[in-house]
Design a protein around this motif. Structure first.
Motif, PDB file in Angstrom:
ATOM      1  N   LEU A 167       0.826  -1.206   0.000  1.00  8.26           N
ATOM      2  CA  LEU A 167       0.000   0.000   0.000  1.00  8.26           C
ATOM      3  C   LEU A 167       0.861   1.256   0.000  1.00  8.26           C
ATOM      4  O   LEU A 167       0.489   2.278  -0.581  1.00  8.26           O
ATOM      5  N   GLU A 172      -3.691   3.045  -1.497  1.00 10.59           N
ATOM      6  CA  GLU A 172      -4.794   2.213  -1.033  1.00 10.59           C
ATOM      7  C   GLU A 172      -6.056   2.506  -1.820  1.00 10.59           C
ATOM      8  O   GLU A 172      -6.465   3.670  -1.940  1.00 10.59           O
ATOM      9  N   LEU A 252      -8.834  -3.926   3.495  1.00 11.62           N
ATOM     10  CA  LEU A 252      -9.166  -2.806   2.616  1.00 11.62           C
ATOM     11  C   LEU A 252     -10.666  -2.761   2.361  1.00 11.62           C
ATOM     12  O   LEU A 252     -11.373  -3.759   2.515  1.00 11.62           O
ATOM     13  N   ALA A 303      -8.656   6.231   3.941  1.00 17.94           N
ATOM     14  CA  ALA A 303      -7.920   6.279   2.679  1.00 17.94           C
ATOM     15  C   ALA A 303      -7.024   7.511   2.658  1.00 17.94           C
ATOM     16  O   ALA A 303      -7.341   8.516   3.273  1.00 17.94           O
TER      17      ALA A 303
END
Length: 303
Positions: A167, A172, A252, A303
């Motif tokens: 990531l 992400e 995620l 995020a």
């Protein structure tokens, strides 16, 4: 009949001899005597392999049924507290190691005369040929072995995971659509290895076509690749729980939900398994349902 079934399932006189504590010549004589009594050839023998004739395949199916009925009658006489014999149990590798095998300890301690032979594989196997009594299977959607008996044991949450290192370098994804621009790791061939992942958010369902960076034929391989930072993967919370807790993997798209994976016990012999198979499945059903709920969903990352 028992000797013939063991030879046919294992494809080997020597293996059947070891399992039954007989000599190989004794096994050969017993099978030969059975063939002489029936007046037909049941097994084709070469120096390298043993295979069933058409008559042998038919006899194997009936013999399994008759032996199961005999065992059922004996077990009914002894009672459920005296389970004995062998149960051949197949399971996927990672889910089996992290959920099924730990759940067996209290069951086996209650039934010391019962032996469990475990076959661990992520490949779709021929349960009849392999002589499996019950197979634990994970999947999304209906089972494809419609001739087998089956019982749903539990369902487990599926989620999208990746390593922090991946990531950091790739960013992400904030929505499922952004997965199309990421390297994805897919389990090949069985369970839920697909090139399209479906997400639900409220009443909206989104299907995302993926760019598969890696195809791997086992769940441990998928998990290892994700931990190594090679891409984004699907996992169940049971299977990836240790890596999520340690921070090796991160969940995620926590606001989106994937269809859960369902855990089934599949019975190749049909919908009426033996008493010992029913007992072990009853135990695993209760234990796996608890393990599937053991991890509360992780809060979504920002995020």
């Amino acid at each position: 009949m028992t000797v013939f079934v063991r030879v046919a399932e294992g494809g080997s006189l020597s293996r059947a001899a070891r399992e039954l504590n007989l000599s190989q010549p004794s096994v050969s004589r017993i099978v030969g005597g059975l063939e002489a009594r029936l007046g037909t050839t049941l097994l084709l023998r070469t120096t390298r392999s043993i295979s069933l004739t058409e008559a042998g395949a038919l006899y194997l199916e009936r013999a399994r049924y008759l032996l199961a009925e005999m065992e059922e009658a004996e077990q009914a006489t002894r009672g459920v507290d005296s389970l004995h014999g062998v149960v051949r149990l197949a399971m996927p590798v990672l889910y089996g190691a992290r959920a099924v095998i730990p759940a067996l300890a209290p069951f086996l301690s209650r039934h010391p005369d019962l032996r469990v032979e475990i076959i661990m594989t992520d490949a779709r196997q021929n349960l009849v040929v392999d002589g499996v009594d019950v197979s634990i299977r994970l999947g999304v959607g209906p089972l494809d072995d419609s001739t087998f008996g089956a019982r749903k044991l539990a369902q487990v949450e599926r989620l999208v995971v990746a390593a922090p290192a991946y990531l950091s370098s790739r960013g992400e994804p904030a929505t499922p659509a952004e997965l199309a621009g990421h390297d994805c790791i897919i389990q090949q061939g069985v369970f839920f290895g697909r090139e399209s992942w479906r997400f639900a958010h409220g009443h909206t369902v989104t299907s995302v076509d993926l760019s598969a960076k890696l195809w791997i034929n086992s769940a441990p391989g998928v998990l290892a690749a994700a931990v190594a930072g090679l891409g984004v993967a699907l996992a169940t919370r049971v299977m990836a729980g240790e890596e999520l807790r340690s921070g090796q993997l991160v969940q995620l798209l926590g606001h989106y939900r994937l269809e859960p994976a369902e855990v089934y016990a599949v019975f190749p012999a049909g919908p009426k398994p033996s008493a010992k198979v029913r007992a072990i499945v009853d135990h695993l059903g209760a234990a796996l349902e608890r393990s599937g709920q053991a991890f509360s969903p992780a809060p979504p990352r920002q995020a």
